[in-house]
Scaffold this motif. Structure first.
Motif, mmCIF file in Angstrom:
data_model
loop_
_atom_site.group_PDB
_atom_site.id
_atom_site.type_symbol
_atom_site.label_atom_id
_atom_site.label_comp_id
_atom_site.label_asym_id
_atom_site.label_seq_id
_atom_site.Cartn_x
_atom_site.Cartn_y
_atom_site.Cartn_z
ATOM 1 N N ARG A 1 0.834 -1.204 0.000
ATOM 2 C CA ARG A 1 0.000 0.000 0.000
ATOM 3 C C ARG A 1 0.869 1.255 0.000
ATOM 4 N N LEU A 2 1.919 1.264 0.839
ATOM 5 C CA LEU A 2 2.786 2.438 0.918
ATOM 6 C C LEU A 2 3.607 2.627 -0.355
ATOM 7 N N ALA A 3 4.046 1.521 -0.958
ATOM 8 C CA ALA A 3 4.870 1.604 -2.168
ATOM 9 C C ALA A 3 4.035 1.786 -3.434
ATOM 10 N N GLY A 4 2.723 1.537 -3.330
ATOM 11 C CA GLY A 4 1.860 1.669 -4.500
ATOM 12 C C GLY A 4 2.039 0.546 -5.499
ATOM 13 N N VAL A 5 2.276 -0.683 -4.992
ATOM 14 C CA VAL A 5 2.466 -1.839 -5.868
ATOM 15 C C VAL A 5 1.612 -2.993 -5.334
ATOM 16 N N SER A 6 1.630 -4.109 -6.035
ATOM 17 C CA SER A 6 0.889 -5.283 -5.584
ATOM 18 C C SER A 6 1.680 -6.053 -4.531
ATOM 19 N N VAL B 1 5.813 -6.968 -4.007
ATOM 20 C CA VAL B 1 6.557 -6.905 -2.739
ATOM 21 C C VAL B 1 7.259 -8.228 -2.478
ATOM 22 N N SER B 2 6.549 -9.333 -2.674
ATOM 23 C CA SER B 2 7.138 -10.662 -2.443
ATOM 24 C C SER B 2 8.320 -10.902 -3.367
ATOM 25 N N TYR B 3 8.162 -10.541 -4.663
ATOM 26 C CA TYR B 3 9.245 -10.750 -5.629
ATOM 27 C C TYR B 3 10.494 -9.970 -5.227
ATOM 28 N N VAL B 4 10.292 -8.720 -4.789
ATOM 29 C CA VAL B 4 11.437 -7.864 -4.448
ATOM 30 C C VAL B 4 12.119 -8.351 -3.164
ATOM 31 N N LEU B 5 11.326 -8.575 -2.117
ATOM 32 C CA LEU B 5 11.924 -8.925 -0.822
ATOM 33 C C LEU B 5 12.536 -10.315 -0.815
ATOM 34 N N ASN B 6 12.022 -11.203 -1.677
ATOM 35 C CA ASN B 6 12.590 -12.548 -1.762
ATOM 36 C C ASN B 6 13.602 -12.689 -2.881
ATOM 37 N N ASP B 7 13.830 -11.558 -3.575
ATOM 38 C CA ASP B 7 14.796 -11.558 -4.683
ATOM 39 C C ASP B 7 14.498 -12.703 -5.653
ATOM 40 N N THR B 8 13.223 -12.827 -6.020
ATOM 41 C CA THR B 8 12.775 -13.917 -6.890
ATOM 42 C C THR B 8 13.395 -13.786 -8.280
ATOM 43 N N PRO B 9 14.014 -14.841 -8.787
ATOM 44 C CA PRO B 9 14.628 -14.761 -10.120
ATOM 45 C C PRO B 9 13.580 -14.714 -11.228
ATOM 46 N N ARG B 10 14.033 -14.289 -12.403
ATOM 47 C CA ARG B 10 13.226 -14.247 -13.628
ATOM 48 C C ARG B 10 12.002 -13.343 -13.492
ATOM 49 N N GLN B 11 12.139 -12.257 -12.708
ATOM 50 C CA GLN B 11 11.074 -11.258 -12.617
ATOM 51 C C GLN B 11 11.606 -9.917 -13.121
ATOM 52 N N THR B 12 10.862 -9.295 -14.032
ATOM 53 C CA THR B 12 11.311 -8.026 -14.626
ATOM 54 C C THR B 12 10.703 -6.874 -13.834
ATOM 55 N N ILE B 13 11.386 -6.481 -12.788
ATOM 56 C CA ILE B 13 10.949 -5.385 -11.935
ATOM 57 C C ILE B 13 11.956 -4.255 -12.068
ATOM 58 N N SER B 14 11.460 -3.054 -12.340
ATOM 59 C CA SER B 14 12.353 -1.919 -12.583
ATOM 60 C C SER B 14 13.097 -1.535 -11.309
ATOM 61 N N ALA B 15 14.220 -0.858 -11.508
ATOM 62 C CA ALA B 15 15.026 -0.412 -10.367
ATOM 63 C C ALA B 15 14.242 0.558 -9.503
ATOM 64 N N GLY B 16 13.424 1.422 -10.118
ATOM 65 C CA GLY B 16 12.634 2.380 -9.352
ATOM 66 C C GLY B 16 11.613 1.702 -8.467
ATOM 67 N N THR B 17 10.932 0.682 -9.020
ATOM 68 C CA THR B 17 9.942 -0.054 -8.235
ATOM 69 C C THR B 17 10.613 -0.793 -7.088
ATOM 70 N N ARG B 18 11.734 -1.406 -7.383
ATOM 71 C CA ARG B 18 12.463 -2.136 -6.342
ATOM 72 C C ARG B 18 12.853 -1.196 -5.197
ATOM 73 N N THR B 19 13.327 -0.020 -5.547
ATOM 74 C CA THR B 19 13.726 0.958 -4.528
ATOM 75 C C THR B 19 12.537 1.389 -3.686
ATOM 76 N N ARG B 20 11.364 1.629 -4.332
ATOM 77 C CA ARG B 20 10.173 2.040 -3.583
ATOM 78 C C ARG B 20 9.754 0.962 -2.586
ATOM 79 N N VAL B 21 9.798 -0.290 -3.010
ATOM 80 C CA VAL B 21 9.423 -1.389 -2.123
ATOM 81 C C VAL B 21 10.378 -1.484 -0.935
ATOM 82 N N LEU B 22 11.668 -1.434 -1.203
ATOM 83 C CA LEU B 22 12.655 -1.544 -0.126
ATOM 84 C C LEU B 22 12.557 -0.373 0.836
ATOM 85 N N ASP B 23 12.323 0.837 0.304
ATOM 86 C CA ASP B 23 12.177 2.011 1.167
ATOM 87 C C ASP B 23 10.932 1.888 2.036
ATOM 88 N N ALA B 24 9.829 1.409 1.440
ATOM 89 C CA ALA B 24 8.593 1.259 2.197
ATOM 90 C C ALA B 24 8.759 0.223 3.308
#
Length: 329
Positions: free
Chosen positions: A14-19, A23-46
């Protein structure tokens, strides 16, 4: 009353404005996912702003295994050497992506089954032996069982052979010309696990050189009582003492001063563990030390091997147990 509601991945999303999936893909560093650097940063900051940490239980369900290693200790005093081992073991397990949880105390306080079932660890390390039923129950649940005992028996043996520690003590004193040795046994029965094999090592070293059997005495951590022991050694022509550990060796030094003897002139003394006060003693204490960083790394590697069904590596015990020579012997 403070809000104790647990922060969830939904709050981070909710805070990062993503699904939540993102969040799961970013925090678990899931392979084979095309997530932009900006989105990744927003999730980690949130996640950082909210103080979010993934649920260990959820991670276990997702990956099919826990990352916890449960270490069961007997009713031992947690002194500098045991503390150093646990610290090094924790650091080594962390490098393998595992988390150490230590439970000290008597088995009578809580059954082993209650402990491992409550934690559901990936592996259990024990410094006492399990019954066949206990070991079978854990293995049936997918828990790797690692028994760290310094005697021949069932399971994987990891501990430094304490007989070697005693032999190193005796060999150093004999090399210095002493032929009549004493052994300062601790008055704490909880450490018999270590004390008895160390004494056996001293005896074996003397027997191998056809020297008299060491004169063993229990030495309390009290100068007056220790002085009585020193006088008894003197009456039996003992010229050097192997102490169970540095604390007992310091008691022998205090007893020698109380009895009016000089160290090492009248009585040489060697300890075990190389605790900081050993360097500050008068005279500085000769001792035997074990490289606990190597022991911790070896124990961690053995746990990882047990979890994958591989054979345990060999511990280079002869290379990591050495004498630290100072002025007391």
């Amino acid at each position: 009353m403070p809000d104790t509601k647990r922060v969830t991945s939904a709050d981070v999303a909710r805070l990062a404005g993503v699904s939540r999936a993102t969040v799961s893909y970013v925090l678990n560093d899931t392979p084979r996912q095309t997530i932009s650097a900006g989105t990744r940063t927003r999730v980690l900051d949130a996640a950082a702003r909210l103080g979010y940490s993934p649920s260990a239980a959820a991670r276990t369900l997702r990956t099919g295994r826990s990352d916890v290693v449960l270490c069961l200790l007997p009713d031992w005093p947690i002194g500098p050497e045991v503390g150093s081992l646990l610290g090094n073991l924790s650091a080594a397990l962390t490098r393998h992506g595992l988390t150490l949880v230590v439970h000290p105390g008597s088995r009578g306080e809580r059954p082993v089954a209650e402990l491992w079932k409550a934690i559901t660890p990936a592996a259990v390390i024990s410094y006492t032996e399990f019954t066949d039923a206990e070991a079978a129950a854990m293995r049936s649940a997918g828990v790797a069982v690692v028994v760290a005992v310094p005697r021949r028996g069932r399971g994987r043996e990891l501990a430094v052979p304490q007989e070697l520690v005693g032999r190193r003590q005796a060999e150093h004193l004999v090399a210095a010309g002493h032929t009549r040795l004493g052994y300062a046994y601790p008055d704490d029965q909880r450490v018999r696990f270590f004390a008895e094999p160390r004494l056996a090592g001293v005896r074996a070293a003397c027997a191998a050189r056809r020297l008299p059997t060491p004169v063993g005495l229990t030495v309390p951590l009290d100068p007056s009582a220790a002085a009585d022991c020193v006088r008894r050694w003197q009456s039996t022509e003992v010229t050097a003492v192997c102490a169970y550990n540095d604390e007992v060796a310091l008691a022998v030094l205090a007893g020698a001063r109380t009895a009016g003897l000089s160290v090492p002139g009248d009585l040489a003394v060697i300890g075990v563990d190389d605790i900081p006060p050993a360097r500050l003693a008068a005279p500085p204490l000769t001792t035997v030390t074990t490289d606990q960083a190597v022991v911790g790394a070896h124990l961690a590697a053995t746990v990882v091997a047990a979890m994958s069904g591989r054979s345990a590596p060999e511990l280079p015990a002869a290379d990591i147990v050495r004498v630290v020579p100072r002025d007391s012997a």
